[in-house]
Design a protein around this motif. Structure first.
Motif, PDB file in Angstrom:
ATOM      1  N   LEU A 113       0.817  -1.210   0.000  1.00  0.00           N
ATOM      2  CA  LEU A 113       0.000   0.000   0.000  1.00  0.00           C
ATOM      3  C   LEU A 113       0.854   1.264   0.000  1.00  0.00           C
ATOM      4  CD1 LEU A 113      -2.835  -1.055   2.480  1.00  0.00           C
ATOM      5  CD2 LEU A 113      -3.041  -0.668   0.006  1.00  0.00           C
ATOM      6  N   VAL A 114       1.946   1.246   0.752  1.00  0.00           N
ATOM      7  CA  VAL A 114       2.843   2.408   0.780  1.00  0.00           C
ATOM      8  C   VAL A 114       3.494   2.613  -0.591  1.00  0.00           C
ATOM      9  CG1 VAL A 114       5.002   3.310   1.754  1.00  0.00           C
ATOM     10  CG2 VAL A 114       3.242   2.374   3.261  1.00  0.00           C
ATOM     11  N   ILE A 115       3.930   1.531  -1.225  1.00  0.00           N
ATOM     12  CA  ILE A 115       4.512   1.643  -2.567  1.00  0.00           C
ATOM     13  C   ILE A 115       3.475   2.169  -3.556  1.00  0.00           C
ATOM     14  CG2 ILE A 115       5.423   0.293  -4.512  1.00  0.00           C
ATOM     15  CD1 ILE A 115       6.899  -1.408  -2.404  1.00  0.00           C
ATOM     16  N   LEU A 116       2.255   1.684  -3.466  1.00  0.00           N
ATOM     17  CA  LEU A 116       1.183   2.172  -4.329  1.00  0.00           C
ATOM     18  C   LEU A 116       0.960   3.671  -4.126  1.00  0.00           C
ATOM     19  CD1 LEU A 116      -1.147   1.630  -6.329  1.00  0.00           C
ATOM     20  CD2 LEU A 116      -2.584   1.182  -4.328  1.00  0.00           C
ATOM     21  N   LEU A 117       0.953   4.112  -2.869  1.00  0.00           N
ATOM     22  CA  LEU A 117       0.786   5.543  -2.593  1.00  0.00           C
ATOM     23  C   LEU A 117       1.932   6.367  -3.161  1.00  0.00           C
ATOM     24  CD1 LEU A 117      -0.574   5.537   1.058  1.00  0.00           C
ATOM     25  CD2 LEU A 117      -1.762   6.266  -1.002  1.00  0.00           C
ATOM     26  N   LEU A 118       3.145   5.860  -3.063  1.00  0.00           N
ATOM     27  CA  LEU A 118       4.297   6.590  -3.612  1.00  0.00           C
ATOM     28  C   LEU A 118       4.199   6.712  -5.133  1.00  0.00           C
ATOM     29  CD1 LEU A 118       7.212   5.230  -1.407  1.00  0.00           C
ATOM     30  CD2 LEU A 118       6.123   7.475  -1.308  1.00  0.00           C
ATOM     31  N   VAL A 119       3.801   5.641  -5.791  1.00  0.00           N
ATOM     32  CA  VAL A 119       3.643   5.681  -7.250  1.00  0.00           C
ATOM     33  C   VAL A 119       2.547   6.677  -7.627  1.00  0.00           C
ATOM     34  CG1 VAL A 119       2.901   4.325  -9.250  1.00  0.00           C
ATOM     35  CG2 VAL A 119       4.555   3.376  -7.650  1.00  0.00           C
ATOM     36  N   LEU A 120       1.424   6.628  -6.916  1.00  0.00           N
ATOM     37  CA  LEU A 120       0.356   7.591  -7.175  1.00  0.00           C
ATOM     38  C   LEU A 120       0.810   9.026  -6.894  1.00  0.00           C
ATOM     39  CD1 LEU A 120      -2.725   5.681  -5.702  1.00  0.00           C
ATOM     40  CD2 LEU A 120      -2.171   6.062  -8.123  1.00  0.00           C
ATOM     41  N   GLY A 121       1.638   9.208  -5.870  1.00  0.00           N
ATOM     42  CA  GLY A 121       2.162  10.539  -5.548  1.00  0.00           C
ATOM     43  C   GLY A 121       3.074  11.082  -6.637  1.00  0.00           C
ATOM     44  N   VAL A 122       3.916  10.217  -7.186  1.00  0.00           N
ATOM     45  CA  VAL A 122       4.793  10.643  -8.294  1.00  0.00           C
ATOM     46  C   VAL A 122       3.940  11.028  -9.501  1.00  0.00           C
ATOM     47  CG1 VAL A 122       6.518   9.840  -9.951  1.00  0.00           C
ATOM     48  CG2 VAL A 122       6.817   9.368  -7.522  1.00  0.00           C
ATOM     49  N   GLY A 123       2.939  10.225  -9.806  1.00  0.00           N
ATOM     50  CA  GLY A 123       2.040  10.549 -10.918  1.00  0.00           C
ATOM     51  C   GLY A 123       1.306  11.862 -10.689  1.00  0.00           C
ATOM     52  N   ALA A 124       0.833  12.075  -9.464  1.00  0.00           N
ATOM     53  CA  ALA A 124       0.146  13.330  -9.141  1.00  0.00           C
ATOM     54  C   ALA A 124       1.097  14.517  -9.267  1.00  0.00           C
ATOM     55  CB  ALA A 124      -0.437  13.260  -7.733  1.00  0.00           C
ATOM     56  N   GLY A 125       2.347  14.331  -8.873  1.00  0.00           N
ATOM     57  CA  GLY A 125       3.336  15.405  -9.011  1.00  0.00           C
ATOM     58  C   GLY A 125       3.592  15.756 -10.468  1.00  0.00           C
ATOM     59  N   MET A 126       3.669  14.747 -11.327  1.00  0.00           N
ATOM     60  CA  MET A 126       3.868  15.005 -12.750  1.00  0.00           C
ATOM     61  C   MET A 126       2.668  15.755 -13.333  1.00  0.00           C
ATOM     62  SD  MET A 126       5.704  11.418 -13.871  1.00  0.00           S
ATOM     63  CE  MET A 126       5.065  11.521 -15.489  1.00  0.00           C
ATOM     64  N   LEU A 127       1.457  15.353 -12.949  1.00  0.00           N
ATOM     65  CA  LEU A 127       0.274  16.048 -13.448  1.00  0.00           C
ATOM     66  C   LEU A 127       0.187  17.473 -12.901  1.00  0.00           C
ATOM     67  CD1 LEU A 127      -2.336  13.151 -13.308  1.00  0.00           C
ATOM     68  CD2 LEU A 127      -1.164  14.080 -15.317  1.00  0.00           C
ATOM     69  N   TRP A 128       0.599  17.648 -11.660  1.00  0.00           N
ATOM     70  CA  TRP A 128       0.619  18.987 -11.059  1.00  0.00           C
ATOM     71  C   TRP A 128       1.568  19.884 -11.858  1.00  0.00           C
ATOM     72  CZ3 TRP A 128      -1.215  20.571  -5.928  1.00  0.00           C
ATOM     73  CH2 TRP A 128      -0.862  21.881  -5.605  1.00  0.00           C
ATOM     74  N   ASN A 129       2.762  19.373 -12.195  1.00  0.00           N
ATOM     75  CA  ASN A 129       3.729  20.148 -12.973  1.00  0.00           C
ATOM     76  C   ASN A 129       3.178  20.499 -14.345  1.00  0.00           C
ATOM     77  OD1 ASN A 129       5.671  20.207 -11.004  1.00  0.00           O
ATOM     78  ND2 ASN A 129       6.703  18.375 -11.723  1.00  0.00           N
ATOM     79  N   ALA A 130       2.469  19.566 -14.954  1.00  0.00           N
ATOM     80  CA  ALA A 130       1.886  19.824 -16.269  1.00  0.00           C
ATOM     81  C   ALA A 130       0.818  20.915 -16.172  1.00  0.00           C
ATOM     82  CB  ALA A 130       1.282  18.547 -16.844  1.00  0.00           C
ATOM     83  N   ARG A 131      -0.018  20.843 -15.139  1.00  0.00           N
ATOM     84  CA  ARG A 131      -1.046  21.864 -14.959  1.00  0.00           C
ATOM     85  C   ARG A 131      -0.419  23.224 -14.682  1.00  0.00           C
ATOM     86  NH1 ARG A 131      -2.966  24.996 -11.617  1.00  0.00           N
ATOM     87  NH2 ARG A 131      -1.909  24.220  -9.809  1.00  0.00           N
ATOM     88  N   ALA A 132       0.608  23.243 -13.845  1.00  0.00           N
ATOM     89  CA  ALA A 132       1.279  24.505 -13.534  1.00  0.00           C
ATOM     90  C   ALA A 132       1.933  25.098 -14.783  1.00  0.00           C
ATOM     91  CB  ALA A 132       2.326  24.281 -12.442  1.00  0.00           C
ATOM     92  N   ALA A 133       2.502  24.255 -15.617  1.00  0.00           N
ATOM     93  CA  ALA A 133       3.126  24.745 -16.843  1.00  0.00           C
ATOM     94  C   ALA A 133       2.076  25.314 -17.791  1.00  0.00           C
ATOM     95  CB  ALA A 133       3.895  23.624 -17.532  1.00  0.00           C
ATOM     96  N   ARG A 134       0.916  24.693 -17.803  1.00  0.00           N
ATOM     97  CA  ARG A 134      -0.140  25.142 -18.711  1.00  0.00           C
ATOM     98  C   ARG A 134      -0.736  26.477 -18.275  1.00  0.00           C
ATOM     99  NH1 ARG A 134      -3.509  21.600 -22.090  1.00  0.00           N
ATOM    100  NH2 ARG A 134      -5.035  22.952 -23.030  1.00  0.00           N
ATOM    101  N   THR A 135      -0.850  26.698 -16.970  1.00  0.00           N
ATOM    102  CA  THR A 135      -1.537  27.888 -16.489  1.00  0.00           C
ATOM    103  C   THR A 135      -0.608  29.036 -16.120  1.00  0.00           C
ATOM    104  OG1 THR A 135      -1.527  27.019 -14.223  1.00  0.00           O
ATOM    105  CG2 THR A 135      -3.463  26.558 -15.567  1.00  0.00           C
ATOM    106  N   GLY A 136       0.625  28.769 -15.758  1.00  0.00           N
ATOM    107  CA  GLY A 136       1.439  29.855 -15.233  1.00  0.00           C
ATOM    108  C   GLY A 136       2.702  30.175 -15.994  1.00  0.00           C
ATOM    109  N   ARG A 137       3.028  29.420 -17.031  1.00  0.00           N
ATOM    110  CA  ARG A 137       4.292  29.645 -17.725  1.00  0.00           C
ATOM    111  C   ARG A 137       4.062  29.800 -19.212  1.00  0.00           C
ATOM    112  NH1 ARG A 137       7.416  24.648 -14.968  1.00  0.00           N
ATOM    113  NH2 ARG A 137       6.397  24.860 -12.977  1.00  0.00           N
ATOM    114  N   HIS A 138       4.981  30.507 -19.831  1.00  0.00           N
ATOM    115  CA  HIS A 138       4.894  30.730 -21.264  1.00  0.00           C
ATOM    116  C   HIS A 138       6.284  30.576 -21.872  1.00  0.00           C
ATOM    117  CE1 HIS A 138       0.883  32.272 -20.579  1.00  0.00           C
ATOM    118  NE2 HIS A 138       1.382  33.007 -19.614  1.00  0.00           N
TER     119      HIS A 138
END
Length: 137
Positions: free
Chosen positions: A95-120
């Motif tokens: 379960l901890v490994i699953l959470l870490l994998v999901l956390g890495v995926g969420a971090g990548m999506l967060w970076n993509a969203r931040a790049a889309r909305t705040g950077r040019h």
């Protein structure tokens, strides 16, 4: 350049409208997130481009803090739930490994969203690009 965060960020070259990579690195090496100091040539037209910093969170401190608190809470919650249901060590580790994998995926999506909305992307003059790379005085 066909990675999910780059596609979601949808950063496009102002000259040829090609999707730009959010992560850069040597072929076969570790790819790192593109920062505001990185001048990268467009893969299609060769125009030197620089990614501007996000004005709301330029160093990503808020994102890092939120992700750290969220993952820590999720992992501690998993351990508490596992202890209350008397799950085995392997189940808790899974379960901890699953959470870490999901956390890495969420971090990548967060970076993509931040790049889309705040950077040019900004076109950099060739002489300035060479100066930033250290090729010219």
């Amino acid at each position: 350049m066909n990675d999910l965060p780059s596609t979601l960020a949808d950063l496009r070259c102002p000259v040829c409208d090609a999707v730009q990579p959010l992560y850069i690195g040597p072929p076969g090496g570790i790819a790192l997130q593109r920062g505001p100091d990185d001048v990268v040539d467009c893969p299609d037209c060769g125009t030197p481009l620089r990614l501007t910093a996000d004005a709301r969170d330029p160093n990503g401190a808020v994102a890092g803090l939120v992700m750290t608190i969220a993952l820590t809470t999720a992992i501690l919650g998993t351990v508490v739930v596992a202890a209350s249901y008397d799950l085995g060590e392997m189940a808790v580790a899974g379960l901890v490994i699953l959470l870490l994998v999901l956390g890495v995926g969420a971090g990548m999506l967060w970076n993509a969203r931040a790049a889309r909305t705040g950077r040019h992307l900004v076109v950099v003059a060739p002489s300035k690009a060479k100066t930033e790379e250290g090729d010219a005085p």
